[in-house]
Structure formats: C-alpha cells, structure tokens
Design an enzyme around this catalytic site. Structure first.
Site, mmCIF file in Angstrom:
data_model
loop_
_atom_site.group_PDB
_atom_site.id
_atom_site.type_symbol
_atom_site.label_atom_id
_atom_site.label_comp_id
_atom_site.label_asym_id
_atom_site.label_seq_id
_atom_site.Cartn_x
_atom_site.Cartn_y
_atom_site.Cartn_z
ATOM 1 N N HIS A 119 1.010 -1.084 0.039
ATOM 2 C CA HIS A 119 0.157 0.202 -0.407
ATOM 3 C C HIS A 119 0.922 1.495 0.113
ATOM 4 O O HIS A 119 1.715 1.630 0.385
ATOM 5 C CB HIS A 119 -0.928 0.160 1.311
ATOM 6 C CG HIS A 119 -1.327 0.831 1.451
ATOM 7 N ND1 HIS A 119 -2.567 1.554 -0.021
ATOM 8 C CD2 HIS A 119 -1.346 2.079 2.208
ATOM 9 C CE1 HIS A 119 -2.845 2.868 0.718
ATOM 10 N NE2 HIS A 119 -2.679 2.950 2.071
ATOM 11 N N ALA A 152 -9.620 -8.788 6.487
ATOM 12 C CA ALA A 152 -11.249 -8.380 6.489
ATOM 13 C C ALA A 152 -11.116 -6.841 6.214
ATOM 14 O O ALA A 152 -11.892 -6.410 5.235
ATOM 15 C CB ALA A 152 -11.972 -8.994 6.687
HETATM 16 C C1 GAR Z 1 1.400 0.878 -5.808
HETATM 17 O O1 GAR Z 1 1.779 1.729 -5.464
HETATM 18 C C2 GAR Z 1 1.579 -0.036 -4.953
HETATM 19 O O2 GAR Z 1 0.880 0.494 -3.458
HETATM 20 C C3 GAR Z 1 -0.719 0.563 -5.471
HETATM 21 O O3 GAR Z 1 -0.473 0.580 -6.694
HETATM 22 C C4 GAR Z 1 0.724 1.022 -7.079
HETATM 23 C C5 GAR Z 1 0.813 0.349 -8.133
HETATM 24 O O4 GAR Z 1 2.018 0.161 -8.872
HETATM 25 N N1 GAR Z 1 -1.299 -0.360 -4.371
HETATM 26 C C6 GAR Z 1 -2.918 0.188 -4.337
HETATM 27 O O5 GAR Z 1 -2.442 1.808 -4.159
HETATM 28 C C7 GAR Z 1 -3.785 -0.186 -4.432
HETATM 29 N N2 GAR Z 1 -4.351 0.003 -3.485
HETATM 30 P P1 GAR Z 1 2.661 -0.554 -9.859
HETATM 31 O O6 GAR Z 1 1.602 -1.329 -10.968
HETATM 32 O O7 GAR Z 1 4.045 -0.258 -11.009
HETATM 33 O O8 GAR Z 1 3.524 -1.851 -9.353
#
Ligand code: GAR
Length: 212
Positions: A119, A152
């Site tokens: 996250h 959850a």
């Molecule tokens: C990452 O920064 C991840 O933490 C975030 O999306 C990005 C994906 O980057 N995830 C979230 O926000 C989940 N709630 P990537 O597709 O280049 O790995």
C-alpha cells in the site's frame, strides 16, 4: 502458547495479482530470476485486461489469468472464481502488487495469513485507493509504503514492513507516488524474499521473520 510459523516451500510459489503498470511485479520477476532469492512467480492474475502488468508476465513466460468483476453474477461469485484461480497454482504466498480490488470472504477463508498487499502510504494513515494524494493533501512531510498481511479490513492487516520517503514542497501526486514506488519495490522484494526463505509468524499483530 508459541505461534506455529508459516513456512514456505523452496522455492516458494508466488501468485501475484495486479491491476496496472506492474512495476512491483517486475521487481519480483527480476528478483526471482536468481535461485538464491528462494521464490518463483508461478502465475499472475488480474481484474482487468490489457494492462502492462499482464504483458510483463507474458514476456517472462509466466501464466496469467484475468477475472473481471463485471463478467460475474456478483462480487461473491467473482471472489470465489478469483480464489479458485489462485489456488489452482498451488501458491505458498499470494502477493497483491497494485491490485485495486478488495478480496472477499472466500479468498480470506482460503488464503488468510498467506496473502500480502503493498500500500503506498504509512499505515494506519491514509488507507484506501488514494494514499499518495491523501498524504499530499494532508500536508505530511514524510510518507512511504506498507507491506501487510491481508485481512478483512481496508489496508488494516498486520504490518510486515514499512519504508519512508520525504514529501517535497514541489511534489504533485505523480512525483510523490513515483518516489514512493522506488522505495516500495525495494521493500517488497526484500520482505517477500525473507518471508520465502525464513518463514514468518504472526502473533498479536506482530509479524516476525523466521520461526522464533
Ligand atoms: C503501487 O504503488 C501500489 O502500492 C498501489 O498501486 C501501485 C501499483 O504500481 N496499490 C494500491 O494503491 C492498492 N490500494 P505498479 O502497478 O507499478 O506495481
């Protein structure tokens, strides 16, 4: 009462779920090309088609699957199908790497304690879909990324690792998120490797590597 450690096979079998660019997935694919890392990516799943994350998997010769919520009767059926798809690859660990859906009760019933999510914020601050934007809007001077064991809640599970980056005065959301992602990829590769090689325990929300 000692907590039984979760141990993983060697190499540990990773199923990675993505929704977008897949740079975190790529970092794992690169790391797992070294047998000493102790894990292999056995499948990549997604909730949408046509994303770079799936293309990265295909280029690496890793099997993929896609299950879109809208192709299923309801969210529960999607959750069941996604769970079965993950289980069919016999994973030791499922890694949510930019997977923009909440997993449901079937998934947790089968994989709770064996699924981690990364996250882009320092939990418990700024949970949800817009971690970097929320941190920027709040005016924090430091933010980062959190790897946690999925439960959850929304980004509430026991924390495996966190990494910090500064928020700079000239940052927009994109620049801040890019800086977070550089640190995030390092944290993800380092922590998943340790989980694979050393095993881990979860007790009273504390995640520890190894069997102690
Ligand atoms: C990452 O920064 C991840 O933490 C975030 O999306 C990005 C994906 O980057 N995830 C979230 O926000 C989940 N709630 P990537 O597709 O280049 O790995």
């Amino acid at each position: 009462m000692p907590v039984p450690p979760t141990t993983l096979r060697r190499p540990a079998r990773l199923v990675v779920l993505v929704s977008g660019a897949g740079t975190n997935l790529q970092a794992l694919l690169d790391a797992t090309s070294d047998p000493a890392y102790g894990a292999e990516v056995v499948a990549v799943g997604a909730d949408r088609d046509g994303i770079e994350g799936l293309a990265r998997a295909e280029r690496a010769g890793v099997p993929t699957f896609v299950h879109r919520v809208k192709d299923h009767a309801d969210r529960e059926e999607w959750d069941r199908v996604l769970t079965e798809a993950c289980l069919s690859h016999d994973p030791d660990l499922v890694v949510l790497a930019g997977f923009m859906k909440l997993v449901g009760p079937h998934f947790l019933g089968a994989l709770e304690g064996r699924c981690v999510n990364t996250h882009p914020a320092l939990s418990p601050a700024f949970p949800g879909m817009h971690g970097p934007a929320d941190a920027l809007a709040y005016g924090v001077k430091v933010t980062g990324a959190t790897l946690f064991v999925v439960d959850a809640g929304v980004d509430t599970g026991p924390i495996v690792a966190q990494t910090t980056v500064p928020v700079l005065p000239e940052d927009d959301v994109e620049a801040l998120h890019e800086r977070i992602k550089v640190a995030e990829r390092r944290m993800l590769v380092d922590s998943v490797g340790r989980m694979a090689r050393e095993g881990f325990t979860i007790s009273d929300r504390k995640v520890r590597f190894g069997s102690e």
